[in-house]
Design an enzyme around this catalytic site. Structure first.
Site, PDB file in Angstrom:
ATOM      1  N   GLU A  11     -40.140 -47.341 -14.896  1.00  0.00           N
ATOM      2  CA  GLU A  11     -39.954 -48.400 -13.493  1.00  0.00           C
ATOM      3  C   GLU A  11     -38.247 -48.281 -13.251  1.00  0.00           C
ATOM      4  O   GLU A  11     -38.078 -47.675 -11.650  1.00  0.00           O
ATOM      5  CB  GLU A  11     -40.084 -50.065 -13.457  1.00  0.00           C
ATOM      6  CG  GLU A  11     -41.477 -50.556 -13.798  1.00  0.00           C
ATOM      7  CD  GLU A  11     -42.095 -49.842 -15.099  1.00  0.00           C
ATOM      8  OE1 GLU A  11     -41.645 -49.782 -15.890  1.00  0.00           O
ATOM      9  OE2 GLU A  11     -43.722 -50.275 -15.107  1.00  0.00           O
ATOM     10  N   ASN A  12     -37.909 -47.736 -14.585  1.00  0.00           N
ATOM     11  CA  ASN A  12     -36.469 -47.547 -14.044  1.00  0.00           C
ATOM     12  C   ASN A  12     -36.146 -46.337 -13.380  1.00  0.00           C
ATOM     13  O   ASN A  12     -35.403 -45.376 -11.887  1.00  0.00           O
ATOM     14  CB  ASN A  12     -35.440 -47.393 -15.245  1.00  0.00           C
ATOM     15  CG  ASN A  12     -34.910 -48.893 -16.235  1.00  0.00           C
ATOM     16  OD1 ASN A  12     -35.080 -48.268 -17.308  1.00  0.00           O
ATOM     17  ND2 ASN A  12     -35.186 -49.924 -15.645  1.00  0.00           N
ATOM     18  N   GLU A  46     -40.875 -59.344 -34.453  1.00  0.00           N
ATOM     19  CA  GLU A  46     -40.316 -60.525 -34.426  1.00  0.00           C
ATOM     20  C   GLU A  46     -39.517 -60.195 -32.885  1.00  0.00           C
ATOM     21  O   GLU A  46     -39.622 -59.309 -33.116  1.00  0.00           O
ATOM     22  CB  GLU A  46     -39.870 -60.810 -35.470  1.00  0.00           C
ATOM     23  CG  GLU A  46     -40.405 -61.504 -36.532  1.00  0.00           C
ATOM     24  CD  GLU A  46     -41.665 -62.888 -36.425  1.00  0.00           C
ATOM     25  OE1 GLU A  46     -40.601 -63.720 -35.722  1.00  0.00           O
ATOM     26  OE2 GLU A  46     -42.742 -63.267 -36.989  1.00  0.00           O
ATOM     27  N   ASP A  58     -29.992 -53.625 -22.722  1.00  0.00           N
ATOM     28  CA  ASP A  58     -29.848 -54.268 -21.843  1.00  0.00           C
ATOM     29  C   ASP A  58     -28.518 -55.129 -21.166  1.00  0.00           C
ATOM     30  O   ASP A  58     -28.190 -55.349 -22.046  1.00  0.00           O
ATOM     31  CB  ASP A  58     -30.728 -55.210 -21.015  1.00  0.00           C
ATOM     32  CG  ASP A  58     -30.808 -56.043 -20.077  1.00  0.00           C
ATOM     33  OD1 ASP A  58     -30.352 -54.804 -18.779  1.00  0.00           O
ATOM     34  OD2 ASP A  58     -31.509 -56.819 -19.848  1.00  0.00           O
ATOM     35  N   GLY A  59     -27.909 -54.544 -20.201  1.00  0.00           N
ATOM     36  CA  GLY A  59     -26.194 -55.174 -19.869  1.00  0.00           C
ATOM     37  C   GLY A  59     -25.406 -54.352 -19.239  1.00  0.00           C
ATOM     38  O   GLY A  59     -24.328 -54.795 -19.249  1.00  0.00           O
ATOM     39  N   TRP A 106     -22.613 -55.066 -17.666  1.00  0.00           N
ATOM     40  CA  TRP A 106     -20.574 -55.167 -18.193  1.00  0.00           C
ATOM     41  C   TRP A 106     -19.929 -54.247 -17.449  1.00  0.00           C
ATOM     42  O   TRP A 106     -18.948 -54.671 -17.363  1.00  0.00           O
ATOM     43  CB  TRP A 106     -21.256 -54.029 -19.558  1.00  0.00           C
ATOM     44  CG  TRP A 106     -19.816 -53.421 -20.167  1.00  0.00           C
ATOM     45  CD1 TRP A 106     -19.620 -54.113 -21.527  1.00  0.00           C
ATOM     46  CD2 TRP A 106     -19.287 -52.662 -20.426  1.00  0.00           C
ATOM     47  NE1 TRP A 106     -18.576 -53.890 -21.821  1.00  0.00           N
ATOM     48  CE2 TRP A 106     -18.188 -53.217 -21.077  1.00  0.00           C
ATOM     49  CE3 TRP A 106     -19.118 -51.519 -18.988  1.00  0.00           C
ATOM     50  CZ2 TRP A 106     -16.993 -51.755 -21.309  1.00  0.00           C
ATOM     51  CZ3 TRP A 106     -17.449 -50.767 -19.441  1.00  0.00           C
ATOM     52  CH2 TRP A 106     -16.811 -51.136 -20.522  1.00  0.00           C
ATOM     53  N   SER A 136     -40.329 -56.798 -20.540  1.00  0.00           N
ATOM     54  CA  SER A 136     -39.764 -55.057 -20.215  1.00  0.00           C
ATOM     55  C   SER A 136     -40.946 -54.420 -19.902  1.00  0.00           C
ATOM     56  O   SER A 136     -40.350 -53.501 -19.842  1.00  0.00           O
ATOM     57  CB  SER A 136     -38.526 -55.076 -20.030  1.00  0.00           C
ATOM     58  OG  SER A 136     -37.847 -56.200 -19.008  1.00  0.00           O
ATOM     59  N   SER A 149     -37.196 -46.753 -18.112  1.00  0.00           N
ATOM     60  CA  SER A 149     -38.816 -46.753 -18.400  1.00  0.00           C
ATOM     61  C   SER A 149     -38.585 -46.579 -17.025  1.00  0.00           C
ATOM     62  O   SER A 149     -38.460 -46.148 -16.459  1.00  0.00           O
ATOM     63  CB  SER A 149     -38.471 -48.414 -18.004  1.00  0.00           C
ATOM     64  OG  SER A 149     -38.202 -48.934 -16.453  1.00  0.00           O
ATOM     65  N   ARG A 168     -33.625 -57.513 -28.353  1.00  0.00           N
ATOM     66  CA  ARG A 168     -33.047 -57.519 -26.563  1.00  0.00           C
ATOM     67  C   ARG A 168     -32.338 -58.135 -26.351  1.00  0.00           C
ATOM     68  O   ARG A 168     -31.458 -59.000 -26.975  1.00  0.00           O
ATOM     69  CB  ARG A 168     -34.030 -57.988 -25.537  1.00  0.00           C
ATOM     70  CG  ARG A 168     -33.696 -58.147 -24.131  1.00  0.00           C
ATOM     71  CD  ARG A 168     -34.281 -58.237 -23.323  1.00  0.00           C
ATOM     72  NE  ARG A 168     -34.340 -57.572 -21.700  1.00  0.00           N
ATOM     73  CZ  ARG A 168     -35.127 -57.119 -21.183  1.00  0.00           C
ATOM     74  NH1 ARG A 168     -36.416 -57.529 -21.072  1.00  0.00           N
ATOM     75  NH2 ARG A 168     -34.442 -56.982 -20.052  1.00  0.00           N
TER      76      ARG A 168
HETATM   77  C1  FPP Z   1     -30.440 -51.747 -18.969  1.00  0.00           C
HETATM   78  O1  FPP Z   1     -28.881 -51.965 -18.204  1.00  0.00           O
HETATM   79  C2  FPP Z   1     -29.769 -50.287 -19.343  1.00  0.00           C
HETATM   80  C3  FPP Z   1     -30.588 -49.529 -18.253  1.00  0.00           C
HETATM   81  C4  FPP Z   1     -31.318 -49.210 -17.731  1.00  0.00           C
HETATM   82  C5  FPP Z   1     -30.095 -48.001 -19.283  1.00  0.00           C
HETATM   83  C6  FPP Z   1     -30.117 -47.382 -21.157  1.00  0.00           C
HETATM   84  C7  FPP Z   1     -28.796 -46.325 -21.027  1.00  0.00           C
HETATM   85  C8  FPP Z   1     -27.791 -46.053 -21.814  1.00  0.00           C
HETATM   86  C9  FPP Z   1     -28.114 -47.948 -23.434  1.00  0.00           C
HETATM   87  C10 FPP Z   1     -27.169 -45.340 -21.658  1.00  0.00           C
HETATM   88  C11 FPP Z   1     -27.981 -43.482 -21.733  1.00  0.00           C
HETATM   89  C12 FPP Z   1     -28.848 -43.802 -23.603  1.00  0.00           C
HETATM   90  C13 FPP Z   1     -28.711 -42.728 -24.075  1.00  0.00           C
HETATM   91  C14 FPP Z   1     -29.567 -42.018 -25.128  1.00  0.00           C
HETATM   92  C15 FPP Z   1     -27.688 -41.191 -23.614  1.00  0.00           C
HETATM   93  P1  FPP Z   1     -29.349 -52.023 -16.958  1.00  0.00           P
HETATM   94  O2  FPP Z   1     -28.228 -51.938 -16.452  1.00  0.00           O
HETATM   95  O3  FPP Z   1     -30.187 -52.743 -16.018  1.00  0.00           O
HETATM   96  O4  FPP Z   1     -27.572 -53.131 -16.822  1.00  0.00           O
HETATM   97  P2  FPP Z   1     -27.864 -54.358 -16.083  1.00  0.00           P
HETATM   98  O5  FPP Z   1     -29.502 -55.864 -16.160  1.00  0.00           O
HETATM   99  O6  FPP Z   1     -26.886 -55.376 -16.552  1.00  0.00           O
HETATM  100  O7  FPP Z   1     -27.711 -54.425 -14.400  1.00  0.00           O
END
Ligand code: FPP
Length: 254
Positions: A74-75, A215, A27-28, A32, A204, A72, A196
């Site tokens: 949801e995403n 854990e 997450d994040g 970032w 989530s 996810s 996390r």
């Molecule tokens: C959460 O950050 C991250 C995601 C929804 C996607 C995760 C994807 C990657 C790490 C990169 C792609 C992965 C691969 C395997 C190529 P967020 O966007 O919800 O961050 P925020 O909470 O700061 O908005």
């Protein structure tokens, strides 16, 4: 491979006793990027680099199972279409570009989730890497994609019901093992440590069945910045836990 920290030593990065399966909620990425005045998609791109570095580090350490929450359910339905399309394109590129990393590190690649809903081009690349790496006997890397813990349980319940209906499973044999056998990847062991990033204190909808006795470690580091030092902190925290699985630490004290 980059991301080495000046503070990290080989000793920091050893797998604590009993840790077989590490799962990470990455997450994040958005935060970032926002904190740098960049688009969210740039954060995802950086996050993909962290996936490569942490996967390689875990494989080198000799970890058995690594599961990463990449998208996810949801995403998949709630994020703006352009962001989801970017993530799918990034995933496809990742799977193609990291083929050598996966093979060189003897990693078996698998996915978890409703990837059948993905565009054909993405599904084909995922399948190619799964097939290519299927005989590797080092770490198993699973990417949770269009994954939801509740969907997984609902899908397993549907399989149980069908098997009862068709006479392949007796009603009296419906138990925890029967459900486990019908999860997306029945061979996947329970999660020992759930990490996390980015500070949120929630699970989530990730691996709800498999984290029952896992854990939990939460750090403030945003996923694109997550490095060996953060991993070492998570492993060291796990090493100091006393796992009881509902029993006693030392049953002889009872
Ligand atoms: C959460 O950050 C991250 C995601 C929804 C996607 C995760 C994807 C990657 C790490 C990169 C792609 C992965 C691969 C395997 C190529 P967020 O966007 O919800 O961050 P925020 O909470 O700061 O908005």
């Amino acid at each position: 491979m980059s991301g080495d920290s000046a503070h990290t030593t080989e000793t920091d990065l050893r797998i604590p006793e009993g840790l077989r399966h590490l799962a990470i909620i990455m997450d994040g990425n958005g935060r970032w990027a926002n904190s740098r005045g960049l688009r969210r998609t740039r954060g995802h791109k950086e996050g993909a680099g962290t996936v490569r570095r942490i996967t390689t580090t875990c494989a080198e350490m000799g970890l058995e199972e690594l599961t990463l929450y990449a998208l996810s359910v949801e995403n998949y339905v709630k994020r703006p279409r352009h962001e989801v399309e970017f993530l799918l394109a990034l995933l496809k590129r990742f799977v193609v570009r990291e083929r050598a990393t996966i093979m060189d590190n003897n990693i078996q690649f698998r996915t978890l989730g409703r990837t059948d809903e993905f565009p054909k081009g993405v599904r084909n690349e995922l399948e190619k890497l799964r097939e290519l790496s299927s005989s590797n006997d080092g770490m198993t890397l699973r990417l949770a994609l269009n994954y939801g813990g509740r969907s997984e349980l609902a899908d397993a319940a549907k399989k149980v019901a069908r098997d009862v209906q068709t006479g392949h499973l007796a009603l009296e044999d419906v138990d925890e093992q029967a459900l486990q056998d019908r999860l997306y990847d029945p061979r996947m062991p329970d999660v020992d440590l759930l990490v996390r990033t980015a500070g949120e204190l929630r699970v989530s909808n990730f691996l709800l069945w498999q984290i029952s006795y896992g854990e939990i470690f939460v750090c403030d580091t945003l996923w694109p910045d997550f490095d060996k030092q953060d991993l070492a902190s998570a492993l060291s925290s796990y090493g100091n836990r006393k796992r009881k699985f509902g029993g006693l630490v030392r049953p002889v004290d009872a």
